[in-house]
Design a protein around this motif. Structure first.
Motif, PDB file in Angstrom:
ATOM      1  N   MET A  51       1.277  -1.064  -0.034  1.00  0.00           N
ATOM      2  CA  MET A  51      -0.315  -0.168  -0.276  1.00  0.00           C
ATOM      3  C   MET A  51       0.966   1.186  -0.356  1.00  0.00           C
ATOM      4  N   GLU A  52       2.386   1.229   0.631  1.00  0.00           N
ATOM      5  CA  GLU A  52       2.495   2.757   1.044  1.00  0.00           C
ATOM      6  C   GLU A  52       3.698   2.539  -0.110  1.00  0.00           C
ATOM      7  N   LEU A  53       3.984   1.607  -1.532  1.00  0.00           N
ATOM      8  CA  LEU A  53       4.664   1.641  -2.645  1.00  0.00           C
ATOM      9  C   LEU A  53       3.529   2.530  -3.812  1.00  0.00           C
ATOM     10  N   GLN A  54       2.289   1.759  -3.562  1.00  0.00           N
ATOM     11  CA  GLN A  54       1.320   2.083  -4.275  1.00  0.00           C
ATOM     12  C   GLN A  54       1.006   3.769  -4.041  1.00  0.00           C
ATOM     13  N   ARG A  55       0.736   4.243  -2.746  1.00  0.00           N
ATOM     14  CA  ARG A  55       0.413   5.841  -2.878  1.00  0.00           C
ATOM     15  C   ARG A  55       1.758   6.898  -3.034  1.00  0.00           C
ATOM     16  N   ALA A  56       3.201   5.576  -2.476  1.00  0.00           N
ATOM     17  CA  ALA A  56       4.317   6.311  -3.255  1.00  0.00           C
ATOM     18  C   ALA A  56       4.052   6.833  -5.190  1.00  0.00           C
ATOM     19  N   ARG A  57       3.485   5.838  -5.588  1.00  0.00           N
ATOM     20  CA  ARG A  57       3.390   5.687  -7.214  1.00  0.00           C
ATOM     21  C   ARG A  57       1.822   7.233  -7.613  1.00  0.00           C
ATOM     22  N   MET A  58       1.570   6.884  -6.641  1.00  0.00           N
ATOM     23  CA  MET A  58      -0.157   8.348  -7.080  1.00  0.00           C
ATOM     24  C   MET A  58       0.860   9.032  -7.198  1.00  0.00           C
ATOM     25  N   GLY A  59       1.887   9.619  -6.116  1.00  0.00           N
ATOM     26  CA  GLY A  59       2.317  10.638  -6.488  1.00  0.00           C
ATOM     27  C   GLY A  59       2.863  11.290  -7.209  1.00  0.00           C
ATOM     28  N   LYS A  60       3.233  12.945  -7.408  1.00  0.00           N
ATOM     29  CA  LYS A  60       3.591  13.466  -8.670  1.00  0.00           C
ATOM     30  C   LYS A  60       5.159  12.756  -9.342  1.00  0.00           C
ATOM     31  N   GLY A  61       5.014  12.769 -10.255  1.00  0.00           N
ATOM     32  CA  GLY A  61       6.814  11.810 -10.322  1.00  0.00           C
ATOM     33  C   GLY A  61       6.094  10.489 -10.173  1.00  0.00           C
ATOM     34  N   GLY A  62       5.619   9.980  -9.405  1.00  0.00           N
ATOM     35  CA  GLY A  62       5.586   8.775  -8.804  1.00  0.00           C
ATOM     36  C   GLY A  62       5.516   7.436 -10.283  1.00  0.00           C
ATOM     37  N   MET A  63       4.493   7.354 -11.479  1.00  0.00           N
ATOM     38  CA  MET A  63       4.484   6.992 -12.256  1.00  0.00           C
ATOM     39  C   MET A  63       4.360   8.186 -14.027  1.00  0.00           C
ATOM     40  N   VAL A  64       6.375   7.614 -14.276  1.00  0.00           N
ATOM     41  CA  VAL A  64       6.284   8.238 -15.169  1.00  0.00           C
ATOM     42  C   VAL A  64       6.546   7.799 -16.051  1.00  0.00           C
ATOM     43  N   LYS A  65       5.496   7.640 -17.566  1.00  0.00           N
ATOM     44  CA  LYS A  65       5.406   7.020 -18.278  1.00  0.00           C
ATOM     45  C   LYS A  65       6.586   7.631 -19.602  1.00  0.00           C
ATOM     46  N   GLN A  66       7.674   6.082 -19.338  1.00  0.00           N
ATOM     47  CA  GLN A  66       8.607   6.328 -21.249  1.00  0.00           C
ATOM     48  C   GLN A  66       8.124   6.085 -22.197  1.00  0.00           C
ATOM     49  N   ASN A  67       8.377   7.131 -23.522  1.00  0.00           N
ATOM     50  CA  ASN A  67       8.238   7.002 -24.448  1.00  0.00           C
ATOM     51  C   ASN A  67       9.087   5.481 -25.034  1.00  0.00           C
ATOM     52  N   LYS A  68       8.310   5.075 -25.862  1.00  0.00           N
ATOM     53  CA  LYS A  68       8.920   3.694 -26.086  1.00  0.00           C
ATOM     54  C   LYS A  68       9.024   3.990 -27.579  1.00  0.00           C
ATOM     55  N   TRP A  69       9.297   5.248 -28.187  1.00  0.00           N
ATOM     56  CA  TRP A  69       9.741   5.647 -29.410  1.00  0.00           C
ATOM     57  C   TRP A  69      11.078   6.463 -29.403  1.00  0.00           C
ATOM     58  N   ALA A  70      11.566   6.121 -27.642  1.00  0.00           N
ATOM     59  CA  ALA A  70      12.226   8.006 -27.747  1.00  0.00           C
ATOM     60  C   ALA A  70      13.771   7.037 -27.979  1.00  0.00           C
ATOM     61  N   ARG A  71      14.167   7.450 -29.328  1.00  0.00           N
ATOM     62  CA  ARG A  71      16.247   7.067 -29.315  1.00  0.00           C
ATOM     63  C   ARG A  71      16.716   6.991 -28.210  1.00  0.00           C
ATOM     64  N   VAL A  72      18.100   5.808 -27.914  1.00  0.00           N
ATOM     65  CA  VAL A  72      18.631   5.435 -27.286  1.00  0.00           C
ATOM     66  C   VAL A  72      19.663   5.754 -27.372  1.00  0.00           C
ATOM     67  N   ARG A  73      20.733   5.778 -26.791  1.00  0.00           N
ATOM     68  CA  ARG A  73      21.953   6.134 -27.994  1.00  0.00           C
ATOM     69  C   ARG A  73      22.750   5.025 -27.687  1.00  0.00           C
ATOM     70  N   LYS A  74      23.131   4.102 -28.527  1.00  0.00           N
ATOM     71  CA  LYS A  74      24.162   2.828 -28.318  1.00  0.00           C
ATOM     72  C   LYS A  74      25.290   3.245 -28.640  1.00  0.00           C
ATOM     73  N   ARG A  75      25.815   2.557 -27.633  1.00  0.00           N
ATOM     74  CA  ARG A  75      27.753   2.718 -27.711  1.00  0.00           C
ATOM     75  C   ARG A  75      28.211   1.703 -28.873  1.00  0.00           C
TER      76      ARG A  75
END
Length: 269
Positions: free
Chosen positions: A245-269
């Motif tokens: 429950m504490e983890l769920q409440r932390a996720r519901m806060g501001k910035g807790g669930m940041v959705k990542q863009n699956k099309w974002a470009r990732v730098r490859k070395r």
């Protein structure tokens, strides 16, 4: 004359009872009972006739907008939507989860107190085991290493090897010998008393009662041990639920669930 006619005793007309050969079918039905049953039957018959007619004349293309949100179950029973059936806001859900976490925390504290009480009752702590003490130690100071290597605690305390580990009620050898002598005297007296048959039967009955008492105590202790294990398991589950429950409440806060863009470009070395 009409008043005199009413004063004359008339015959009491009684209702006919059920014949003895038909007693198994209950009370005999009277006309008033038949009228009620017939009216109910005819009303149901007319209602079924109306429903069959409506089903026959139903338009298969009939539509109205209430059909979009309404639903049916169990063969056509309409289920109406509740007025407060909509989804709750994020703040309301967080508040409810906070209250749930508080309740779970309270129940966990209650279980912890019950566990401690059971442990004390079952004599699980070290301070109550076999009359011994807790985890402390008795420190004895000697003059040198030679005396430390040859140190014998039973000789120093003047007791037996079985009594050395005790921190209290540590008897000396004289006291142990005196207790052994008393036991021997008591056994000798008991042996003399057992000469008669009555004493033997009484002794057998006493031993049987003692065995039953020990059996009851053992069963009670086993039940308490099972209860202790179950409460420990419940406490662990409550702790896990509280963390979730504490983890769920932390996720519901501001910035807790940041959705990542699956099309974002990732730098490859």
């Amino acid at each position: 004359m009409s008043s005199m006619r009413n004063a004359v005793q008339r015959r009491n007309h009684k209702e006919r009872s059920q014949p003895s050969s038909r007693q198994k079918y209950g009370l005999l039905e009277k006309k008033k009972d038949y009228v009620l049953r017939a009216r109910d039957f005819n009303a149901k018959k007319a209602k079924l006739k109306t429903l069959r007619q409506k089903a026959t004349e139903r338009n298969p293309d009939e539509f109205y907008y209430a059909m979009i949100n309404s639903r049916t179950r169990d063969g056509g029973i309409r289920v109406a939507a509740r007025p407060d059936e909509g989804s709750l806001s994020n703040d309301v859900v967080k508040l409810l989860k906070t209250q749930d976490a508080g309740y779970v925390r309270l129940q966990s504290a209650v279980e912890r107190k019950k566990i401690e009480r059971l442990e004390e009752r079952l004599v699980l702590k070290d301070k109550d085991k076999e009359g011994g003490g807790g985890g402390g130690k008795h420190v004895v100071f000697v003059d040198g290493e030679e005396e430390a290597r040859g140190f014998r605690p039973e000789v120093y305390f003047g007791t037996t090897k079985e009594m050395v580990e005790r921190r209290f009620n540590r008897m000396r050898k004289e006291q142990v010998a005196e207790i052994e002598d008393r036991k021997k005297v008591a056994e000798e007296k008991l042996r003399k008393r057992r000469k008669s048959d009555g004493d033997i039967e009484a002794e057998k009955a006493r031993r049987k009662e003692e065995a039953l008492a020990r059996k009851k105590l053992r069963k009670a202790r086993e039940g308490k041990e099972r209860e202790l294990e179950a409460r420990k398991h419940r406490e662990a589950e409550l702790k896990q639920a509280e963390r979730e429950m504490e983890l769920q409440r932390a996720r519901m806060g501001k910035g807790g669930m940041v959705k990542q863009n699956k099309w974002a470009r990732v730098r490859k070395r």
